[in-house]
Design an enzyme around this catalytic site. Sequence first.
Site, short mmCIF file in Angstrom:
data_model
loop_
_atom_site.label_atom_id
_atom_site.label_comp_id
_atom_site.label_asym_id
_atom_site.label_seq_id
_atom_site.Cartn_x
_atom_site.Cartn_y
_atom_site.Cartn_z
N LYS A 158 0.83 -1.19 0.00
CA LYS A 158 0.00 0.00 0.00
C LYS A 158 0.88 1.25 0.00
O LYS A 158 0.65 2.18 -0.77
CB LYS A 158 -0.88 -0.04 1.24
CG LYS A 158 -2.05 0.87 1.16
CD LYS A 158 -2.85 0.84 2.42
CE LYS A 158 -3.72 -0.38 2.54
NZ LYS A 158 -4.57 -0.31 3.75
N ASP A 201 -8.88 2.29 3.63
CA ASP A 201 -9.36 0.92 3.75
C ASP A 201 -10.00 0.58 2.42
O ASP A 201 -10.76 1.38 1.87
CB ASP A 201 -10.35 0.78 4.90
CG ASP A 201 -10.42 -0.66 5.40
OD1 ASP A 201 -9.36 -1.30 5.51
OD2 ASP A 201 -11.53 -1.15 5.66
N GLY A 210 -3.16 -9.31 -3.52
CA GLY A 210 -4.57 -9.55 -3.23
C GLY A 210 -5.32 -10.20 -4.39
O GLY A 210 -4.87 -11.19 -4.97
N TYR A 211 -6.47 -9.61 -4.74
CA TYR A 211 -7.34 -10.17 -5.77
C TYR A 211 -6.91 -9.75 -7.19
O TYR A 211 -7.64 -10.04 -8.15
CB TYR A 211 -8.78 -9.74 -5.51
CG TYR A 211 -9.33 -10.20 -4.17
CD1 TYR A 211 -9.92 -11.46 -4.03
CD2 TYR A 211 -9.24 -9.40 -3.03
CE1 TYR A 211 -10.41 -11.89 -2.80
CE2 TYR A 211 -9.71 -9.82 -1.80
CZ TYR A 211 -10.30 -11.07 -1.69
OH TYR A 211 -10.78 -11.49 -0.47
N ARG A 218 -7.51 3.07 -5.46
CA ARG A 218 -6.64 3.83 -4.54
C ARG A 218 -6.20 5.14 -5.20
O ARG A 218 -6.20 6.20 -4.57
CB ARG A 218 -5.43 2.97 -4.16
CG ARG A 218 -4.74 3.40 -2.90
CD ARG A 218 -3.80 2.34 -2.35
NE ARG A 218 -4.50 1.19 -1.82
CZ ARG A 218 -4.61 0.01 -2.43
NH1 ARG A 218 -4.02 -0.22 -3.58
NH2 ARG A 218 -5.29 -0.97 -1.88
#
Length: 200
Positions: free
Chosen positions: A12, A69, A151-152, A179
């Site tokens: 991130k 988030d 992740g996905y 994001r």
Amino acid sequence: MKLVIATRNPHKLEEIHAIFNFQGLDVCSAFDFPEIPDVIEDGDTLEANAIKKAVEICRATGLPALADDSGLEVEVLNGAPGVYSARWSGEGCSYHDNNLKLLRELAGKENRRAQFRTVIALALPGQNPQTVEGSVQGWIIETPRGSQGFGYDPLFVPAGYNQTFAELSSEVKNKISHRARALNAASNVWNHFFQTSEKP
Ligand code: IMP
């Protein structure tokens, strides 16, 4: 002025720094405050978790804090896994476990529409937290493809593309991602605070 990015997720942080020039701000992250315990993400919504992280880190450091988030929201699953995206297949599960679960849940389903959504919260000492959000529409494919991202990403094809987020270069992902869009919204809405610009 200092700003703490309220995360210890290296992916991130890397994406946020790749998307944004934090001009004029001295940016650090939760990695720089090892004594502060991890914020427990127990909210029912992305908004609640983003606000909780920003507010707790702001209180603990006394500094402005930015938290995000994110989650994957699958239409036919009524928005699941959503706020539970990280630990969808159980505490301590891996990205791979979650991708397998997603494929199982969508087996035989025709509607594969999904979106990634990010909520960003900004907490300034002595002020109420504020949020902005960004999303990217797309669909879930049947077999994972690509090795970039996290992740996905290997299962998500953004609308207008044929490649998954894990096949697209980070430059492309960082222009169109949930994001990136949320960070752009942050820079527009909080322009008095962020004298930032999107990287060209
Ligand atoms: P976080 O709130 O950004 O930590 O995201 C929670 C979970 O959503 C992650 O653990 C991933 O499973 C998923 N997720 C969030 N953003 C992305 C992304 O850009 N690509 C793939 N998965 C993501």
